[in-house]
Design a protein around this motif. Sequence first.
Motif, short mmCIF file in Angstrom:
data_model
loop_
_atom_site.label_atom_id
_atom_site.label_comp_id
_atom_site.label_asym_id
_atom_site.label_seq_id
_atom_site.Cartn_x
_atom_site.Cartn_y
_atom_site.Cartn_z
N ASN A 299 0.84 -1.21 0.00
CA ASN A 299 0.00 0.00 0.00
C ASN A 299 0.87 1.25 0.00
OD1 ASN A 299 -2.37 1.56 0.01
ND2 ASN A 299 -2.43 1.64 2.24
N ARG B 268 -3.78 1.77 -2.47
CA ARG B 268 -5.10 1.15 -2.25
C ARG B 268 -6.21 1.91 -2.97
NH1 ARG B 268 -6.43 -2.03 1.74
NH2 ARG B 268 -4.62 -1.44 2.99
N ASN C 287 -9.08 -5.22 -0.92
CA ASN C 287 -8.48 -4.42 0.14
C ASN C 287 -7.88 -5.27 1.24
OD1 ASN C 287 -8.58 -1.73 -0.63
ND2 ASN C 287 -10.72 -1.50 -0.05
#
Length: 471
Positions: free
Chosen positions: A151, A164, A197
Amino acid sequence: MTLVPADNSFAELICAQLGGDVLRPVTPQYLEEPRRRFTGQVGLLALPRSVQEVAILVRLAFDLGVAVIPYGGGTGLVCGQVSPDGPAPLLVSLERMNEIREIYPSENVMVAEAGAVLSDVQAAADSVDRMFPLSLAAQGSCRIGGNLATNAGGVNVLRYGNARDLCLGLEAVLPNGDVWNGLSRLRKDNTGYDLRNLLIGSEGTLGIITAATLKLFPKPARVGTAIFQVPSPQAAISMLSLARDLVGDGVSTFELIHRQGLQFLSEVLPNVRQPFEATPEWSVLIELGLSDGQSPSEMLETLYSKADEHELVTDGVIAQNGTQREQLWSVRENIPEANRLIGSVSSHDISVPISDIPEFIRQGNKTIMDLGDFRINCFGHLGDGNLHYNVFPAKGRDRSEYDGVREAVKFAVHELVHTFSGSVSAEHGVGRLKVHDLERYGDPIKLGVMRKIKEALDPKGILNPGAVIRA
């Protein structure tokens, strides 16, 4: 489960299914990390050519209990890509899976394989008059799979978000070798848990990302860049507020730079042209991306005037052309390299609430100076609260002289971050370096849930063991 090493018998199984070309000799680059604090070990190195080959490698490893370390560009700073202990693992590098599979300009979407270098992703977007805004110092060597696995942040988070926020879907190989084909181009999909995610930011501990659907954006029609001297971090925060009031989301970048970083440039990278004759204590690098019909130079001049009225600025340079813009950016982009050449005692990728940054810096500097004779280079992404608070030896001394106090410095900084309800890992991840910090400062309920997720998806613990969650 007790893991076993990736040995010759395991190599024979791989070659029987994939041929000998997938395995390569292990060269030093795969054993090192950029700060050279850890040396990894590798039993076998595999360079698969497709998601199917990745799946076969992982399935074989799962069946036998061989650890698998996913490897992107090797630029991670928290030891997530090297395994210094335990049975020698299979290292799976995605570097041969580097294709841009598809681009949909009208949808502002690109599908790229995980091994695509970030700068190549940016260039592919540019070729269809779009931009992919993730921008890092390592963009010429880091790979998009690693960017998503960690991320990654960078200089454009203020406007566009972390990695993200730039991803619509993933293709990934799970710990048992199953392939999840989640390369959705949809921007709305509320069908259950968000596996995308879950895998983004998991640092290769829950699955190996093999491709991603990425968000593209229209290029700003007009770009303006400036560097302004400010009297303090508080003045910089107030100027950021003024800038947002003036141009809203047109503020793409707002970087805080301290005198020490500029002095390091003068010391070890003297060819980097600096904008001010006298080195300022604090300055900010600002970039605006505006629509056609708006003048970035006029906006920056107006911002300077408004800031001057409030005594928030003392001098400034506004780039008048592309060459001057590159020169201003060169200052910011070379600070990490100057840091590396100087050699830090302890480096900290931290975040605190933006309004608390001035007090954090004040207390942090006092705390570190109470521990010894140091130089502090505090710089970073002020607009999103992310500071690189790095502690260096006094001039003329080597960092090896500070080995006895390194842990005390790190502990002091992280304790202060925790006091300010901040994070000890703003954008670099946890890796192996910060597992103890996560256990010390992380919410115990969250940590417990993370362990249960790891156990559920990876019951044999083969994927990147020891990273994020203690093995």
